[in-house]
Design an enzyme around this catalytic site. Structure first.
Site, short mmCIF file in Angstrom:
data_model
loop_
_atom_site.label_atom_id
_atom_site.label_comp_id
_atom_site.label_asym_id
_atom_site.label_seq_id
_atom_site.Cartn_x
_atom_site.Cartn_y
_atom_site.Cartn_z
N ASP A 67 0.87 -1.20 0.05
CA ASP A 67 0.00 -0.15 0.09
C ASP A 67 0.87 1.28 0.25
O ASP A 67 1.98 1.24 0.32
CB ASP A 67 -0.89 -0.11 1.12
N ASN A 136 -7.09 -3.49 14.46
CA ASN A 136 -8.56 -3.93 14.06
C ASN A 136 -8.81 -4.98 13.02
O ASN A 136 -10.00 -5.09 12.44
CB ASN A 136 -9.19 -2.41 13.38
N HIS A 138 -7.03 -5.27 10.20
CA HIS A 138 -6.73 -4.98 8.90
C HIS A 138 -5.47 -5.66 8.47
O HIS A 138 -4.64 -6.08 9.11
CB HIS A 138 -6.98 -3.56 8.48
N GLU A 143 -9.51 -2.44 5.50
CA GLU A 143 -10.05 -2.11 6.88
C GLU A 143 -11.39 -3.05 7.09
O GLU A 143 -12.04 -3.51 6.05
CB GLU A 143 -10.61 -0.60 6.88
#
Ligand code: F6R
Length: 261
Positions: A67, A136, A138, A143
């Site tokens: 990313d 979380n 990811h 996400e």
């Protein structure tokens, strides 16, 4: 899923580096998928150390990062391009033209996402893809609620991620709100996925990833579908797993003694 539980973060990151090294040392044209973030700093430190000990070269290696932030120029100190140069590429004999990150400043980000996928496919896909894990759940910047069938695209960063990564942006340097990231299907298409997670703060995401339902609320749980996924975690990150004793029984001390997935 191969679950390797080791004593601490140092051992976990060294083990991950060794997997990358073995691929680079043993393939004629290795293609690596790479991640950034705090956990990976130590993986790259170990990989550089192993490289300095000699015996293998990155000269035929290509890399694809997961990313990049949207809006940051390559030379911005907070860009993932800067991170990769600073922590890995500057210390090894890789050809910089063989290192790829999505271009977060492209004037056509949709086209950029499509051509990133194309480039990966032109090189016959990734031999091994290194992954970190968000608190979380990811992976990359996929996400919670990300499509499990997604390919490279633009994603808005969640509030959790903005909170976690704010520390990398100081002064007037505002954290971007969006990133361009490989999708979950892009990740699942890699021939081997190696996820590293350490520390108590990752333990609940680790539990959801390994023992929870496969669900977009924990994007990393999609790795349960992968035929060759290795999860390397330290005892702290493993602390809330229900079947920790079994995992340790199958791979004592995180040793990869059985070829089970
Ligand atoms: C970034 C990436 C992220 C991180 C994750 C964990 O390229 O892939 O998914 O791996 O946010 O980051 P740390 O290690 O900083 O907790």
């Amino acid at each position: 899923m191969k679950i390797l539980i080791v004593e601490n973060a140092e051992i976990a990151t060294e083990k991950a580096a060794k997997i990358l090294k073995d691929v680079v040392a043993n393939s004629p044209n290795p293609v690596l998928g790479l991640a950034t973030g705090g956990t990976m700093l130590n993986v790259y430190k170990h990989l550089v150390k192993q490289y300095e000990q000699g015996g293998f070269s990155f000269s035929n290696t290509s890399t694809f990062n997961l990313d990049e932030y949207i809006g940051l120029k390559e030379q911005d100190p907070s860009s993932y391009r800067s991170y990769m140069n600073k922590n890995l590429f500057d210390y090894i004999d890789i050809k910089i033209t063989n290192t790829h990150l999505p271009n977060g400043t492209s004037t056509d980000l949709y086209e950029e996402a499509i051509s990133y996928e194309k480039k990966i496919n032109e090189l016959n896909g990734m031999d091994v893809l290194l992954l970190g894990l968000g608190k979380n759940g990811h992976i990359g910047f996929n996400e919670p609620s990300s499509s499990l069938g997604s390919y490279t695209r633009i994603k808005r960063l969640s509030q959790d991620t903005c909170k976690a990564n704010k520390k990398y942006f100081t002064g007037n340097n505002k954290m971007p709100t969006h990133a361009i990231t490989m999708g979950i299907q892009t990740i699942l298409d890699a021939r081997h996925c190696v996820l590293v997670a350490t520390g108590t703060e990752k333990s609940s995401a680790v539990r959801d990833m390994i023992e929870g339902a496969i669900a977009s609320r924990c994007p990393a749980s999609a790795l349960q579908l992968h035929r060759n996924a290795t999860v390397i975690i330290d005892k702290k990150a493993a602390s809330t797993l229900s079947y920790i004793d079994d995992y340790l029984y199958i791979h004592p001390d995180g040793d990869d003694v059985l070829l089970s997935h």
